[in-house]
Design a protein around this motif. Structure first.
Motif, short mmCIF file in Angstrom:
data_model
loop_
_atom_site.label_atom_id
_atom_site.label_comp_id
_atom_site.label_asym_id
_atom_site.label_seq_id
_atom_site.Cartn_x
_atom_site.Cartn_y
_atom_site.Cartn_z
N MET A 60 -6.75 8.23 -2.01
CA MET A 60 -7.68 6.86 -1.67
C MET A 60 -6.91 5.70 -0.95
SD MET A 60 -9.78 6.88 -5.28
CE MET A 60 -10.15 5.09 -5.02
N VAL A 61 -5.46 5.73 -1.37
CA VAL A 61 -4.58 4.77 -0.92
C VAL A 61 -4.01 5.13 0.45
CG1 VAL A 61 -2.42 3.24 -1.24
CG2 VAL A 61 -3.85 4.05 -3.33
N HIS A 62 -3.87 6.36 0.60
CA HIS A 62 -3.52 7.04 1.94
C HIS A 62 -4.76 6.72 2.85
CE1 HIS A 62 -2.30 9.95 4.95
NE2 HIS A 62 -1.17 9.58 4.85
N LEU A 63 -5.73 6.93 2.63
CA LEU A 63 -6.93 6.72 3.44
C LEU A 63 -7.09 5.04 3.89
CD1 LEU A 63 -9.47 7.93 4.92
CD2 LEU A 63 -10.62 7.47 2.85
N LEU A 64 -6.82 4.20 2.76
CA LEU A 64 -6.67 3.05 3.10
C LEU A 64 -5.71 2.44 4.11
CD1 LEU A 64 -8.20 0.36 2.36
CD2 LEU A 64 -6.73 0.17 0.51
N ILE A 65 -4.59 3.08 4.07
CA ILE A 65 -3.37 3.02 4.86
C ILE A 65 -3.85 3.30 6.25
CG2 ILE A 65 -0.92 3.80 5.41
CD1 ILE A 65 -0.53 3.86 2.33
N LEU A 82 0.68 -1.13 -0.05
CA LEU A 82 0.16 0.06 -0.15
C LEU A 82 0.81 1.07 -0.06
CD1 LEU A 82 -2.84 -1.12 2.55
CD2 LEU A 82 -3.09 -0.82 0.00
N THR A 83 2.03 1.31 0.74
CA THR A 83 2.90 2.37 0.80
C THR A 83 3.54 2.66 -0.58
OG1 THR A 83 3.24 2.46 3.28
CG2 THR A 83 4.99 3.32 1.81
N ASP A 84 3.88 1.72 -1.09
CA ASP A 84 4.48 1.67 -2.42
C ASP A 84 3.49 2.13 -3.61
OD1 ASP A 84 6.83 0.86 -4.40
OD2 ASP A 84 5.02 -0.02 -5.36
N HIS A 85 2.15 1.64 -3.41
CA HIS A 85 1.13 2.13 -4.31
C HIS A 85 0.89 3.52 -4.25
CE1 HIS A 85 -3.22 1.64 -5.87
NE2 HIS A 85 -2.57 2.50 -6.53
N GLY A 105 -4.71 1.09 10.12
CA GLY A 105 -3.74 1.32 11.18
C GLY A 105 -2.13 1.53 10.86
N PHE A 106 -1.96 1.49 9.53
CA PHE A 106 -0.80 1.69 8.92
C PHE A 106 -0.14 3.21 8.94
CE2 PHE A 106 -1.95 -2.14 6.39
CZ PHE A 106 -1.76 -3.16 7.44
N THR A 107 1.15 3.11 8.55
CA THR A 107 1.90 4.72 8.33
C THR A 107 2.43 4.51 6.93
OG1 THR A 107 2.21 4.84 10.94
CG2 THR A 107 3.45 6.28 9.24
N LEU A 108 2.06 5.66 6.29
CA LEU A 108 2.66 5.85 5.01
C LEU A 108 4.19 5.41 4.84
CD1 LEU A 108 2.23 6.49 1.82
CD2 LEU A 108 2.40 9.02 2.35
N GLY A 109 4.88 6.13 5.69
CA GLY A 109 6.25 5.97 5.68
C GLY A 109 7.10 6.69 4.52
N ARG A 110 8.33 6.59 4.36
CA ARG A 110 9.17 7.27 3.38
C ARG A 110 9.05 6.67 1.98
NH1 ARG A 110 12.28 10.68 5.94
NH2 ARG A 110 13.90 10.95 4.29
N GLU A 111 9.33 7.62 1.04
CA GLU A 111 9.29 6.98 -0.26
C GLU A 111 10.01 6.01 -0.69
OE1 GLU A 111 10.08 8.78 -4.83
OE2 GLU A 111 10.33 9.91 -2.90
N ARG A 112 9.91 4.93 -1.32
CA ARG A 112 10.63 3.98 -1.95
C ARG A 112 10.90 4.26 -3.19
NH1 ARG A 112 8.03 3.48 3.17
NH2 ARG A 112 7.81 1.29 3.57
N LYS A 113 12.24 3.57 -3.77
CA LYS A 113 12.56 3.74 -4.97
C LYS A 113 11.85 2.57 -5.56
CE LYS A 113 15.91 6.96 -3.90
NZ LYS A 113 15.32 8.20 -4.41
N ASP A 114 11.89 2.81 -7.01
CA ASP A 114 11.28 1.90 -7.61
C ASP A 114 12.21 1.38 -8.94
OD1 ASP A 114 9.52 0.48 -9.70
OD2 ASP A 114 7.80 1.63 -9.20
N PRO A 115 12.91 0.49 -8.67
CA PRO A 115 13.99 -0.09 -9.69
C PRO A 115 13.34 -0.44 -11.04
CG PRO A 115 14.03 -1.26 -7.55
CD PRO A 115 12.84 -0.58 -7.43
N TYR A 116 12.18 -0.93 -10.98
CA TYR A 116 11.35 -1.10 -12.29
C TYR A 116 11.39 0.01 -13.30
CZ TYR A 116 7.55 -2.13 -15.65
OH TYR A 116 6.80 -2.06 -16.77
N VAL A 117 10.88 1.38 -12.52
CA VAL A 117 10.76 2.49 -13.22
C VAL A 117 12.22 2.87 -13.69
CG1 VAL A 117 10.05 4.86 -12.87
CG2 VAL A 117 8.60 3.07 -12.33
N ARG A 118 13.18 2.89 -12.88
CA ARG A 118 14.53 3.28 -13.00
C ARG A 118 15.30 2.45 -14.53
NH1 ARG A 118 17.58 0.60 -8.95
NH2 ARG A 118 17.63 -0.90 -10.67
N ASP A 119 14.57 1.20 -14.39
CA ASP A 119 15.30 0.51 -15.49
C ASP A 119 14.43 0.92 -16.81
OD1 ASP A 119 16.99 -0.96 -14.07
OD2 ASP A 119 15.84 -2.92 -14.11
N LEU A 120 13.22 1.24 -16.56
CA LEU A 120 12.48 1.71 -18.09
C LEU A 120 12.83 3.10 -18.17
CD1 LEU A 120 8.66 1.34 -17.11
CD2 LEU A 120 10.08 -0.12 -18.80
#
Length: 194
Positions: free
Chosen positions: A69-74, A25-28, A78-93
């Motif tokens: 919407m995703v943040h609300l679901l998080i 969910l955080t990645d999304h 009872g979850f926390t958004l957390g810090r941004e994650r890198k996306d190696p797939y997007v980097r490769d694209l």
């Protein structure tokens, strides 16, 4: 419709996603934020194309609504958004985007880059819908799947509207081949593209 050369192995859902729902969910959420940023970048970099600008304004708003919407679901879970994650797939694209060949070439590749991400996201959302045991999340991803497909079509349509349609089709086939060559490295982590 999407033309993707390799499908996601459904075991990705059981082996990675369901093991860490908070992480997917955080990645999304960050995928949606980055999609909005990319739409803004397109209208800033190519302001001379009025239909592109108008379309990207609407698309950026929609992507931010999806982020919300995703943040609300998080939060509801009872979850926390957390810090941004890198996306190696997007980097490769991004490595496949041609540079130094003029504005039209850059615009074509930036639009097709976005179309590819939307196409793969749509395919992943379908896999999530079809295989995740959490029925709320299954419905959530089903509802978002149609917008990802629509976005994919939008980017292809814009490329063909402003550029040579045959050149766009040829380059899209190259994008599909390239994506097939890298996607086999993914589908093992609890991220939308991983």
């Amino acid at each position: 419709m999407l033309g993707l050369k390799l499908k996601t192995d459904p075991r990705w859902v059981k082996n990675a996603v369901e093991q860490n729902i908070e992480e997917i969910l955080t990645d999304h959420a960050y995928c949606e934020q980055k999609a909005a940023s990319h739409a803004i970048s397109l209208m800033v970099n190519f302001p001379e194309y009025p239909e592109l600008v108008k379309t990207m304004v609407d698309l950026a708003r929609e992507e931010l609504a999806h982020f919300k919407m995703v943040h609300l679901l998080i939060e509801q879970r009872g979850f926390t958004l957390g810090r941004e994650r890198k996306d190696p797939y997007v980097r490769d694209l991004m490595k496949f985007v041609r540079k130094g060949l003029g504005r039209e070439t850059m615009m074509m590749d930036k639009l097709l880059f976005a179309a590819m991400i939307e196409a793969r996201s749509c395919e992943r959302f379908k896999v999530l819908h079809d295989h995740i045991e959490d029925r709320e999340l299954a419905q959530f991803y089903y509802d978002l799947m149609a917008s990802e497909a629509r976005h994919y079509i939008t980017f292809i349509k814009l490329a063909k509207q402003y550029l040579d349609p045959e050149a766009v089709d040829k380059r899209w086939e190259e994008w599909l081949e390239y994506e097939a060559s890298i996607i086999s490295n993914y589908g093992i982590s609890e991220t939308i593209h991983g």
